[in-house]
Scaffold this motif. Structure first.
Motif, PDB file in Angstrom:
ATOM      1  N   ASP A   1      -6.537   2.797   8.228  1.00 51.12           N
ATOM      2  CA  ASP A   1      -6.037   1.864   7.222  1.00 51.12           C
ATOM      3  C   ASP A   1      -5.792   0.503   7.866  1.00 51.12           C
ATOM      4  N   VAL A   2      -5.980  -0.556   7.085  1.00 49.51           N
ATOM      5  CA  VAL A   2      -5.653  -1.891   7.562  1.00 49.51           C
ATOM      6  C   VAL A   2      -4.135  -1.972   7.726  1.00 49.51           C
ATOM      7  N   PRO A   3      -3.641  -2.352   8.907  1.00 50.94           N
ATOM      8  CA  PRO A   3      -2.183  -2.375   9.118  1.00 50.94           C
ATOM      9  C   PRO A   3      -1.514  -3.504   8.331  1.00 50.94           C
ATOM     10  N   PRO A   4      -0.204  -3.404   8.092  1.00 49.98           N
ATOM     11  CA  PRO A   4       0.515  -4.480   7.383  1.00 49.98           C
ATOM     12  C   PRO A   4       0.529  -5.756   8.228  1.00 49.98           C
ATOM     13  N   PRO A   5       0.336  -6.922   7.635  1.00 47.72           N
ATOM     14  CA  PRO A   5       0.391  -8.176   8.401  1.00 47.72           C
ATOM     15  C   PRO A   5       1.724  -8.386   9.101  1.00 47.72           C
ATOM     16  N   SER A   6       2.829  -7.878   8.507  1.00 47.98           N
ATOM     17  CA  SER A   6       4.146  -8.090   9.108  1.00 47.98           C
ATOM     18  C   SER A   6       4.288  -7.377  10.438  1.00 47.98           C
ATOM     19  N   ARG A   7       3.418  -6.407  10.717  1.00 47.97           N
ATOM     20  CA  ARG A   7       3.462  -5.739  12.006  1.00 47.97           C
ATOM     21  C   ARG A   7       3.012  -6.674  13.119  1.00 47.97           C
ATOM     22  N   VAL A   8       2.180  -7.674  12.757  1.00 47.87           N
ATOM     23  CA  VAL A   8       1.670  -8.633  13.745  1.00 47.87           C
ATOM     24  C   VAL A   8       2.517  -9.898  13.741  1.00 47.87           C
ATOM     25  N   VAL A   9       2.880 -10.387  12.549  1.00 46.10           N
ATOM     26  CA  VAL A   9       3.643 -11.628  12.420  1.00 46.10           C
ATOM     27  C   VAL A   9       4.959 -11.306  11.715  1.00 46.10           C
ATOM     28  N   LYS A  10       6.042 -11.436  12.431  1.00 45.81           N
ATOM     29  CA  LYS A  10       7.342 -11.163  11.848  1.00 45.81           C
ATOM     30  C   LYS A  10       7.653 -12.186  10.754  1.00 45.81           C
ATOM     31  N   GLY A  11       8.258 -11.721   9.685  1.00 45.66           N
ATOM     32  CA  GLY A  11       8.664 -12.619   8.621  1.00 45.66           C
ATOM     33  C   GLY A  11       7.691 -12.687   7.462  1.00 45.66           C
ATOM     34  N   VAL A  12       6.522 -12.021   7.570  1.00 47.60           N
ATOM     35  CA  VAL A  12       5.596 -11.989   6.429  1.00 47.60           C
ATOM     36  C   VAL A  12       6.256 -11.179   5.315  1.00 47.60           C
ATOM     37  N   PRO A  13       6.350 -11.724   4.101  1.00 54.19           N
ATOM     38  CA  PRO A  13       7.047 -11.010   3.020  1.00 54.19           C
ATOM     39  C   PRO A  13       6.424  -9.650   2.749  1.00 54.19           C
ATOM     40  N   ALA A  14       7.264  -8.714   2.289  1.00 52.92           N
ATOM     41  CA  ALA A  14       6.778  -7.373   1.966  1.00 52.92           C
ATOM     42  C   ALA A  14       5.733  -7.423   0.862  1.00 52.92           C
ATOM     43  N   ALA A  15       5.869  -8.371  -0.060  1.00 56.34           N
ATOM     44  CA  ALA A  15       4.896  -8.475  -1.149  1.00 56.34           C
ATOM     45  C   ALA A  15       3.490  -8.749  -0.614  1.00 56.34           C
ATOM     46  N   MET A  16       3.406  -9.506   0.486  1.00 53.50           N
ATOM     47  CA  MET A  16       2.094  -9.776   1.075  1.00 53.50           C
ATOM     48  C   MET A  16       1.541  -8.520   1.747  1.00 53.50           C
ATOM     49  N   ASP A  17       2.418  -7.738   2.407  1.00 50.50           N
ATOM     50  CA  ASP A  17       1.967  -6.466   2.979  1.00 50.50           C
ATOM     51  C   ASP A  17       1.389  -5.568   1.898  1.00 50.50           C
ATOM     52  N   GLU A  18       2.109  -5.488   0.749  1.00 50.86           N
ATOM     53  CA  GLU A  18       1.650  -4.630  -0.345  1.00 50.86           C
ATOM     54  C   GLU A  18       0.333  -5.133  -0.924  1.00 50.86           C
ATOM     55  N   LEU A  19       0.177  -6.465  -1.004  1.00 58.15           N
ATOM     56  CA  LEU A  19      -1.055  -7.036  -1.552  1.00 58.15           C
ATOM     57  C   LEU A  19      -2.254  -6.698  -0.657  1.00 58.15           C
ATOM     58  N   VAL A  20      -2.084  -6.836   0.658  1.00 64.32           N
ATOM     59  CA  VAL A  20      -3.158  -6.478   1.589  1.00 64.32           C
ATOM     60  C   VAL A  20      -3.481  -4.997   1.484  1.00 64.32           C
ATOM     61  N   ALA A  21      -2.431  -4.167   1.402  1.00 67.23           N
ATOM     62  CA  ALA A  21      -2.649  -2.720   1.334  1.00 67.23           C
ATOM     63  C   ALA A  21      -3.412  -2.332   0.074  1.00 67.23           C
ATOM     64  N   ARG A  22      -3.060  -2.917  -1.105  1.00 67.49           N
ATOM     65  CA  ARG A  22      -3.757  -2.582  -2.346  1.00 67.49           C
ATOM     66  C   ARG A  22      -5.231  -2.985  -2.278  1.00 67.49           C
ATOM     67  N   ALA A  23      -5.511  -4.154  -1.684  1.00 69.46           N
ATOM     68  CA  ALA A  23      -6.908  -4.636  -1.662  1.00 69.46           C
ATOM     69  C   ALA A  23      -7.772  -3.881  -0.667  1.00 69.46           C
ATOM     70  N   THR A  24      -7.147  -3.290   0.381  1.00 73.32           N
ATOM     71  CA  THR A  24      -7.962  -2.706   1.471  1.00 73.32           C
ATOM     72  C   THR A  24      -7.827  -1.191   1.550  1.00 73.32           C
ATOM     73  N   ARG A  25      -7.488  -0.546   0.442  1.00 72.00           N
ATOM     74  CA  ARG A  25      -7.445   0.920   0.486  1.00 72.00           C
ATOM     75  C   ARG A  25      -8.844   1.455   0.798  1.00 72.00           C
ATOM     76  N   ARG A  26      -8.863   2.482   1.649  1.00 75.60           N
ATOM     77  CA  ARG A  26     -10.165   3.037   2.032  1.00 75.60           C
ATOM     78  C   ARG A  26     -10.865   3.697   0.849  1.00 75.60           C
ATOM     79  N   ASP A  27     -10.090   4.262  -0.059  1.00 76.57           N
ATOM     80  CA  ASP A  27     -10.655   4.843  -1.281  1.00 76.57           C
ATOM     81  C   ASP A  27     -10.913   3.714  -2.275  1.00 76.57           C
ATOM     82  N   ALA A  28     -12.197   3.451  -2.560  1.00 75.29           N
ATOM     83  CA  ALA A  28     -12.537   2.331  -3.446  1.00 75.29           C
ATOM     84  C   ALA A  28     -11.888   2.478  -4.813  1.00 75.29           C
ATOM     85  N   GLY A  29     -11.683   3.725  -5.288  1.00 76.03           N
ATOM     86  CA  GLY A  29     -11.095   3.945  -6.601  1.00 76.03           C
ATOM     87  C   GLY A  29      -9.639   3.550  -6.680  1.00 76.03           C
TER      88      GLY A  29
END
Length: 646
Positions: free
Chosen positions: A243-271
């Motif tokens: 899975d694509v890791p959360p951006p906040s793991r690399v850059v502290k202070g990235v809002p949780a909403a951005m982590d969730e947005l990246v996670a939704r767009a990059t799910r390995r299951d296309a569906g």
């Protein structure tokens, strides 16, 4: 612009319309140039494939389909295609020229972006890709190199929130139902951004672009891609296995909403991803609204003073915060376009006298401040910061620079324009035009006259006809083939001469006549020097040549050929002329008058006149009493003169 290696296409006019002015970039399959559309007088981008690709029928067909693909997309965030054609057998596209940088250039300079900037760029990217998805097309190669970031209308190279973003290179797009693997079996995407389904089964649909957009968002937030390595195949399979890791793991202070947005767009299951770019765009806009509202609310809360009940039992006052809706109309969600913006009201404790009035006063003050800010901002954005662009056409370059310095304008000089009537280094075009709106202290782009466009006739002697034609076309000239001529020095079929001669300066489109060599003439001119003119004339007649005779004084006997043109052995054709110089014989000499001179002196004078002397009489040392021939008689040289001496 890369000018390390000379590019023969620079300066060339394609299809009589697009004059190439510089090279922007060179890729593995095509090169992109800047060009001037001389018909519409605008700068365009011209993309032409490499000669090595011209033999690949599948690639050429795919390249041609690129124009048809993009032409179907009409959207402000898609790089437009204006025209297509072929030049010397190589397909080319004429596209919109975007003045700006790629997102890759921005990330190289900035490393990473803040969440608001990243959302602002991603929104416009997704708006363009969503238009493609609605047309049944899949981009398949979404990456920072294919995202162009133009300068913000409000000015400032660092203002990414207001920048204009355009998506380029839909050349790899396919209809949704088409195959997602090219003829060679290779993935048509960059491995750092490739979706898992492209790796496992080669299938691509709108959700494939959603995944790539999510990886681009991750890179904008962190300054790196989620998976990297030396082996492209290994990198591609990491998208399948991890899975694509959360951006906040690399850059502290990235809002949780951005982590969730990246996670939704990059799910390995296309569906499990958003169904297309439009669905992801709605998610991004919601996140950006929340980010913007939070930042404005925090700022206002810091400005509104707190108050407490005198007895200590009151509560702090909370400001009224407007919802952030200052998004361009094209980028708003449907419900945003239909509904007017509302306010979220905080509550003020009213368990003390005057609490409600105080809350009302605070609300009114906050609204008044916001109204003043909006009015002031609107005036500044729409009117206050603008002025009329000054007229600068027909100024010299020095005059324009001085005027700009005096009136606090910035100048850029674009590509020059050739002119038959306007002197060199004089302004012929300006953008914005005189009288149009211009930000105070803004930039005016000027085009200067290059003077009269002239091309020197190149040295073509000795070149084959096709090579000569290529040389002339590169110099903007046309070719015309004249009558051939024989030549002893230039091979048959090569250029013997040109009209006008080499070095003559001509206008674009003028014609140069080339004379080709017919090789050596079939008749060899004989050696006639020393022969009698009658014999020489007869010999030439037998060979089919014509004699042209010129009589000249000479010490040679009369009627003797003393020179000829052309020289012996030269090739000649039937009825060609051979010029013969013929001796008229030695020139006559006037006999000097030596009567009554002393005989020895007379003899010396006659011998000095190239005459022979014979003395007769009784006294050789006497005086001349007679001479034969007589004085002033015209005689040939070495004629004998008899002197009678007494």
């Amino acid at each position: 612009m890369d000018t390390t290696v000379a590019d023969t296409l620079i300066g060339t006019t394609i299809d009589g319309r697009y004059r190439i002015t510089g090279r922007v970039a060179r890729g593995g399959m095509a090169t992109v140039y800047t060009a001037v559309d001389q018909r519409l007088e605008r700068t365009v981008a011209l993309k032409i494939i490499h000669p090595s690709q011209a033999t690949n029928v599948h690639f050429v067909d795919r390249f041609t389909d690129e124009a048809k693909t993009i032409a179907r997309l009409t959207h402000p965030n898609v790089v437009a295609v204006y025209d297509q054609g072929r030049h010397l057998g190589l397909p080319y596209l004429v596209m919109e020229y975007v003045q700006g940088r790629t997102l890759r250039d921005v990330l190289t300079q900035r490393r990473r972006l803040n969440p608001v900037e990243a959302c602002a760029i991603l929104e416009q990217m997704l708006a363009a890709i969503a238009a493609a998805h609605r047309a049944g097309l899949v981009h398949r190669d979404v990456k920072p190199e294919n995202v162009l970031v133009a300068e913000a209308p409000s000015g400032g190279a660092g203002n990414l929130v207001d920048a204009v973003v355009k998506v380029a290179d839909f050349g790899l797009a396919r209809a949704v139902e088409a195959s997602s693997i090219d003829d060679s079996g290779q993935l048509m995407a960059t491995v750092a951004y490739v979706a898992p389904e492209l790796v496992t089964n080669g299938h691509a649909d709108a959700r494939t672009d959603v995944y790539s957009a999510g990886v681009v968002l991750y890179e904008m937030l962190t300054g790196r891609v989620p998976f990297d390595g030396d082996d492209p195949v290994e990198v591609a399979w990491q998208h399948v296995d991890n899975d694509v890791p959360p951006p906040s793991r690399v850059v502290k202070g990235v809002p949780a909403a951005m982590d969730e947005l990246v996670a939704r767009a990059t799910r390995r299951d296309a569906g499990a991803r958003p169904t297309d770019a439009g669905a992801l765009l709605a998610d991004v806009q919601t996140v950006r609204d929340d980010l913007g509202a939070a930042s404005v609310e925090t700022a206002l809360l810091r400005q509104v003073p707190h108050s407490r009940h005198a007895a200590g039992g009151g509560a702090d006052a909370t400001a009224v915060v407007p919802r952030v809706t200052d998004r361009p109309r094209w980028a708003r969600l449907p419900e945003q376009a239909r509904n007017a913006p509302g306010y979220r009201h905080g509550e003020v404790a009213d368990d003390y006298p005057g609490g409600t009035d105080r809350r009302r006063l605070l609300l009114m003050a906050a609204v008044a401040v916001m109204v003043l800010v909006v009015i002031g901002s609107t005036w500044w954005v729409t009117l206050g910061r603008y002025t009329d662009a000054p007229p600068m056409i027909n100024m010299t370059k020095d005059q324009a620079v001085l005027y700009a310095e005096q009136h606090n304008y910035k100048l850029l000089f674009g590509d020059g324009v050739y002119s038959e009537s306007i002197a060199k280094d004089t302004v012929v075009n300006q953008s914005p035009a005189a009288g149009e709106r211009l930000v105070k202290g803004g930039t005016i782009t000027l085009s200067l006259s290059l003077g009269k466009e002239r091309f020197p006739v190149p040295d073509l002697v000795g070149l084959e006809l096709n090579a000569a034609r290529g040389e002339l076309e590169q110099n903007g000239l046309k070719i015309k083939q004249g009558a051939g001529q024989y030549s002893d020095t230039v091979p048959e079929g090569a250029v013997l001469s040109t009209n006008p001669a080499k070095g003559t300066e001509l206008k674009r489109g003028d014609t140069v006549t080339v004379v080709l060599s017919k090789g050596r003439a079939p008749i060899a001119v004989p050696d006639l020097v020393g022969k009698n003119i009658n014999d020489a004339r007869s010999q030439l007649q037998q060979l089919g040549l014509a004699a042209v005779e010129r009589y000249k004084d000479s010490d040679q006997p009369a009627d003797t050929v003393i020179a000829q043109t052309p020289k012996p052995g030269t090739g000649a054709a039937n009825d060609d002329e051979v010029t013969l110089d013929v001796s008229k014989g030695p020139p006559l000499i006037a006999v000097p008058d030596v009567n009554n001179q002393q005989c020895q002196q007379a003899q010396t004078a006659l011998q000095g006149a190239n005459l022979r002397v014979r003395i007769e009489g009784f006294n050789p040392n006497g005086f001349v009493r007679g001479q034969n021939p007589g004085p002033n008689t015209q005689v040939p040289p070495q004629t004998e003169v008899i002197l009678q001496c007494f």
